[in-house]
Design an enzyme around this catalytic site. Structure first.
Site, PDB file in Angstrom:
ATOM      1  N   LYS A 111      -6.966   2.645  -2.411  1.00 45.85           N
ATOM      2  CA  LYS A 111      -7.538   3.550  -1.413  1.00 45.85           C
ATOM      3  C   LYS A 111      -8.288   4.678  -2.098  1.00 45.85           C
ATOM      4  O   LYS A 111      -8.015   5.017  -3.252  1.00 45.85           O
ATOM      5  CB  LYS A 111      -6.406   4.096  -0.544  1.00 45.85           C
ATOM      6  CG  LYS A 111      -6.855   4.952   0.607  1.00 45.85           C
ATOM      7  CD  LYS A 111      -5.751   5.146   1.622  1.00 45.85           C
ATOM      8  CE  LYS A 111      -6.225   6.080   2.709  1.00 45.85           C
ATOM      9  NZ  LYS A 111      -5.354   6.111   3.863  1.00 45.85           N
ATOM     10  N   TRP A 138       0.869  -1.174   0.000  1.00 44.90           N
ATOM     11  CA  TRP A 138       0.000   0.000   0.000  1.00 44.90           C
ATOM     12  C   TRP A 138       0.907   1.225   0.000  1.00 44.90           C
ATOM     13  O   TRP A 138       1.808   1.342   0.821  1.00 44.90           O
ATOM     14  CB  TRP A 138      -0.927   0.046   1.222  1.00 44.90           C
ATOM     15  CG  TRP A 138      -1.578   1.402   1.305  1.00 44.90           C
ATOM     16  CD1 TRP A 138      -2.526   1.891   0.462  1.00 44.90           C
ATOM     17  CD2 TRP A 138      -1.245   2.463   2.216  1.00 44.90           C
ATOM     18  NE1 TRP A 138      -2.817   3.205   0.792  1.00 44.90           N
ATOM     19  CE2 TRP A 138      -2.043   3.573   1.867  1.00 44.90           C
ATOM     20  CE3 TRP A 138      -0.362   2.580   3.281  1.00 44.90           C
ATOM     21  CZ2 TRP A 138      -1.986   4.785   2.547  1.00 44.90           C
ATOM     22  CZ3 TRP A 138      -0.299   3.786   3.969  1.00 44.90           C
ATOM     23  CH2 TRP A 138      -1.110   4.878   3.603  1.00 44.90           C
ATOM     24  N   ASP A 195     -12.079   7.066   6.442  1.00 42.70           N
ATOM     25  CA  ASP A 195     -11.238   5.903   6.722  1.00 42.70           C
ATOM     26  C   ASP A 195     -10.611   6.047   8.107  1.00 42.70           C
ATOM     27  O   ASP A 195      -9.407   6.169   8.264  1.00 42.70           O
ATOM     28  CB  ASP A 195     -10.149   5.836   5.632  1.00 42.70           C
ATOM     29  CG  ASP A 195      -9.221   4.648   5.796  1.00 42.70           C
ATOM     30  OD1 ASP A 195      -9.653   3.642   6.374  1.00 42.70           O
ATOM     31  OD2 ASP A 195      -8.070   4.730   5.325  1.00 42.70           O
ATOM     32  N   ASP A 255      -7.144  -4.383   9.951  1.00 43.97           N
ATOM     33  CA  ASP A 255      -6.408  -3.123   9.809  1.00 43.97           C
ATOM     34  C   ASP A 255      -7.167  -1.967  10.434  1.00 43.97           C
ATOM     35  O   ASP A 255      -8.089  -1.416   9.820  1.00 43.97           O
ATOM     36  CB  ASP A 255      -6.122  -2.831   8.324  1.00 43.97           C
ATOM     37  CG  ASP A 255      -5.258  -1.583   8.155  1.00 43.97           C
ATOM     38  OD1 ASP A 255      -4.701  -1.102   9.158  1.00 43.97           O
ATOM     39  OD2 ASP A 255      -5.145  -1.083   7.017  1.00 43.97           O
ATOM     40  N   HIS A 266     -11.683   1.840   2.615  1.00 50.89           N
ATOM     41  CA  HIS A 266     -11.113   2.538   1.466  1.00 50.89           C
ATOM     42  C   HIS A 266     -12.077   2.776   0.317  1.00 50.89           C
ATOM     43  O   HIS A 266     -11.668   2.851  -0.844  1.00 50.89           O
ATOM     44  CB  HIS A 266      -9.887   1.771   0.956  1.00 50.89           C
ATOM     45  CG  HIS A 266      -8.720   1.880   1.891  1.00 50.89           C
ATOM     46  ND1 HIS A 266      -7.465   1.456   1.580  1.00 50.89           N
ATOM     47  CD2 HIS A 266      -8.632   2.391   3.145  1.00 50.89           C
ATOM     48  CE1 HIS A 266      -6.642   1.676   2.587  1.00 50.89           C
ATOM     49  NE2 HIS A 266      -7.332   2.233   3.556  1.00 50.89           N
ATOM     50  N   HIS A 322      -8.598  -6.262   4.338  1.00 49.37           N
ATOM     51  CA  HIS A 322      -8.209  -5.486   5.504  1.00 49.37           C
ATOM     52  C   HIS A 322      -9.512  -5.104   6.178  1.00 49.37           C
ATOM     53  O   HIS A 322     -10.179  -4.162   5.747  1.00 49.37           O
ATOM     54  CB  HIS A 322      -7.435  -4.220   5.101  1.00 49.37           C
ATOM     55  CG  HIS A 322      -5.964  -4.426   5.020  1.00 49.37           C
ATOM     56  ND1 HIS A 322      -5.063  -3.400   4.871  1.00 49.37           N
ATOM     57  CD2 HIS A 322      -5.232  -5.571   5.105  1.00 49.37           C
ATOM     58  CE1 HIS A 322      -3.839  -3.899   4.855  1.00 49.37           C
ATOM     59  NE2 HIS A 322      -3.904  -5.209   4.981  1.00 49.37           N
ATOM     60  N   GLU A 329      -2.983  -2.836  -2.539  1.00 50.10           N
ATOM     61  CA  GLU A 329      -4.107  -2.236  -1.796  1.00 50.10           C
ATOM     62  C   GLU A 329      -4.484  -0.854  -2.317  1.00 50.10           C
ATOM     63  O   GLU A 329      -3.687   0.075  -2.305  1.00 50.10           O
ATOM     64  CB  GLU A 329      -3.755  -2.146  -0.306  1.00 50.10           C
ATOM     65  CG  GLU A 329      -4.886  -1.545   0.534  1.00 50.10           C
ATOM     66  CD  GLU A 329      -4.536  -1.471   2.024  1.00 50.10           C
ATOM     67  OE1 GLU A 329      -3.397  -1.811   2.390  1.00 50.10           O
ATOM     68  OE2 GLU A 329      -5.412  -1.064   2.804  1.00 50.10           O
ATOM     69  N   ASP A 337     -10.403   4.056  10.672  1.00 56.05           N
ATOM     70  CA  ASP A 337      -9.753   2.896  11.298  1.00 56.05           C
ATOM     71  C   ASP A 337     -10.189   2.672  12.738  1.00 56.05           C
ATOM     72  O   ASP A 337      -9.369   2.433  13.615  1.00 56.05           O
ATOM     73  CB  ASP A 337      -8.221   3.015  11.185  1.00 56.05           C
ATOM     74  CG  ASP A 337      -7.739   2.738   9.765  1.00 56.05           C
ATOM     75  OD1 ASP A 337      -7.858   1.587   9.337  1.00 56.05           O
ATOM     76  OD2 ASP A 337      -7.281   3.684   9.082  1.00 56.05           O
ATOM     77  N   ASP A 380      -9.589  -3.034   1.568  1.00 49.94           N
ATOM     78  CA  ASP A 380      -9.667  -2.486   2.926  1.00 49.94           C
ATOM     79  C   ASP A 380     -11.067  -1.900   3.043  1.00 49.94           C
ATOM     80  O   ASP A 380     -11.467  -1.064   2.220  1.00 49.94           O
ATOM     81  CB  ASP A 380      -8.580  -1.411   3.113  1.00 49.94           C
ATOM     82  CG  ASP A 380      -8.552  -0.841   4.523  1.00 49.94           C
ATOM     83  OD1 ASP A 380      -9.631  -0.432   5.009  1.00 49.94           O
ATOM     84  OD2 ASP A 380      -7.466  -0.784   5.126  1.00 49.94           O
TER      85      ASP A 380
HETATM   86  C1  RNT Z   1      -3.892   2.839   4.926  1.00 45.77           C
HETATM   87  C2  RNT Z   1      -3.975   1.397   4.600  1.00 45.77           C
HETATM   88  C3  RNT Z   1      -2.820   0.562   5.042  1.00 45.77           C
HETATM   89  C4  RNT Z   1      -2.344   0.931   6.404  1.00 45.77           C
HETATM   90  C5  RNT Z   1      -1.265   0.031   6.932  1.00 45.77           C
HETATM   91  C6  RNT Z   1      -0.567   0.644   8.110  1.00 45.77           C
HETATM   92  O1  RNT Z   1      -5.040   3.503   4.662  1.00 45.77           O
HETATM   93  O2  RNT Z   1      -5.147   0.870   5.101  1.00 45.77           O
HETATM   94  O3  RNT Z   1      -3.143  -0.778   4.955  1.00 45.77           O
HETATM   95  O4  RNT Z   1      -3.369   0.962   7.322  1.00 45.77           O
HETATM   96  O5  RNT Z   1      -0.423  -0.313   5.933  1.00 45.77           O
HETATM   97 ZN    ZN Z   2      -5.388  -1.276   4.914  1.00 47.47          ZN
END
Ligand code: RNT
Ligand code: ZN
Length: 419
Positions: free
Chosen positions: A228, A187, A294, A326, A262, A286, A226, A296, A259
């Site tokens: 985003k 990523w 996003d 993640d 994302h 993820h 990955e 998290d 993810d």
């Molecule tokens: C960031 C991505 C990625 C990170 C990690 C730390 O938006 O989700 O995967 O969270 O690599």
């Molecule tokens: Zn991620």
């Protein structure tokens, strides 16, 4: 604490109810063991890692909160992961970022990293029955800027190509060591805050960089890319968008990482599973929880993750879908964040496995829409919790809320000792 006898009794009753729908709970409990989670190491220490470069977190991602007890070194990261695993039934994996290498306090730049820096991780993982996955790290570095692999500056681009190639080699060594493929996730945050004058240019550069990186063939690792939507300070343009990586993955046979944070907030990630399975080799997830963006947040059992798990199970694709977590939340007990998110993800998969899939398909094929919808509704109040408790019991992990006190006390201990 739920008593064993109570769990057995509730499970026996639940098992009977599911059997009436044609679902074999014993088989489901066995299948649950195939849901191996790849725990992200970076929830332990707020995505800091062990580099001695003194850089703060960049790349458009952000951790909020200042809960005491952040892991400050490799031993503390390992201790926290092992503590979390005490409360997560089944056998799992650990996903490391490159910045978590065992560098022995020496500065090792990203274009110098070697498999040796991960030797102690490989040994530790094997001793603890864990398999490793890996991630290249393009953020939090003086050369990160807004562009890494998509940088028109040849010097910077080469630096990141070198880094990513080395990460592939490390993954290969990890995979070989553990006798199981290591998933390497790439990523990069590349993008821009403002509207770029030319969107194509950077995507062409990224494609070229990836082609070069992937030109070496390996046997014990798998490449994941990955996508985003946007990062903080990179709101107008993301080079590695979903369209970009979906196209790249489909054409070059690479695994696309989905993810769950994302995408646009009303977009269904679950709906992408069946299409990706048709056109790309495997899928890396993820699992995260976006709240308005996003963000998290710690994963909880919500409709998004339920739908995602159901799709994986309905597609019978557990062997082709890798479930990584993640998220990073520094406002609560960090070990607790792992336990909550992992158990929530497992509960979603458990409920998906408990679905009478063939009955629902049959009802649909026979155009019995009312009965299908009614059964789907009834499933929501089936006693899946009793099956979950039994899964925990069989894996010698606290059932129900039985983990809360243990995790809480550990949190107090680490908070006191890591001042
Ligand atoms: C960031 C991505 C990625 C990170 C990690 C730390 O938006 O989700 O995967 O969270 O690599
Ligand atoms: Zn991620």
């Amino acid at each position: 604490m739920v008593k064993e006898a109570q769990i057995e009794k509730a499970y026996a009753a639940a098992s009977e109810s599911y059997a009436a729908l044609g679902v074999d709970t014993e088989k489901v409990l066995k299948d649950m063991d195939k849901v191996s989670l790849s725990l992200h190491c970076w929830q332990t220490d707020d995505v800091k890692g062990f580099e001695s470069l003194g850089e703060s977190l960049s790349g458009g991602i952000q951790v909020t909160g200042n809960h005491p007890g952040r892991a400050r070194n490799i031993d503390e990261v390992r201790a926290d992961i092992l503590e979390a695993l005490k409360y997560i039934p089944g056998s799992h994996r650990l996903s490391l970022h490159e910045i978590y290498g065992d560098f022995g306090g020496k500065p090792v730049d990203r274009n110098e990293v070697e498999p040796e820096h991960f030797r102690s991780w490989m040994e530790w993982a094997a001793e603890n029955g864990l398999k490793l996955d890996f991630n290249s790290t393009s953020f939090s570095h003086p050369k990160s800027g807004n562009l890494t692999l998509a940088n028109p500056d040849e010097g910077i681009r080469r630096f990141w190509i070198e880094h990513t190639e080395r990460c592939r080699l490390i993954s290969e060594e990890m995979g070989k060591f553990q006798g199981d493929p290591c998933m390497l996730n790439i990523w990069i945050h590349d993008g821009s805050k403002e509207v770029p004058a030319n969107r194509l240019k950077y995507r062409q550069i990224l494609e070229k960089s990836l082609d070069e990186i992937f030109s070496t063939q390996y046997e014990h690792m798998k490449d994941c890319i990955e996508a985003k939507l946007f990062g903080i300070g990179l709101e107008n343009y993301t080079v590695g968008s979903y369209d970009f990586y979906l196209g790249y993955g489909a054409r070059k046979g690479k695994i696309v990482t989905l993810d769950t944070g994302h995408f646009h907030l009303t977009e269904s990630i679950a709906d992408k599973i069946s299409s990706l399975l048709l056109f790309t080799p495997e899928i890396m997830l993820h699992v995260s929880r976006p709240v308005r963006w996003d963000s998290d947040h710690v994963v909880i059992m919500n409709d998004d993750i339920m739908d995602l798990a159901r799709e994986v199970i309905r597609c019978k694709a557990l062997d082709r879908v890798h479930v990584g977590l993640d998220y990073f939340d520094a406002t609560i007990n960090r070990v607790g964040a792992y336990v909550i998110g992992s158990r929530a993800t497992q509960k979603c998969f458990l409920q998906a496995l408990l679905e009478p899939a063939s009955t629902l398909e049959k009802l649909e094929a026979e155009d019995r829409g009312f009965e299908k919808l009614a059964l789907q509704e009834e499933l929501k109040s089936m006693p899946w919790g009793a099956v979950w408790d039994m899964y925990c019991l069989r894996h010698d992990v606290p059932a129900g809320a039985g983990y809360i006190n243990g995790v809480h006390s550990y949190g107090l201990e680490v908070a006191a000792s890591r001042k």
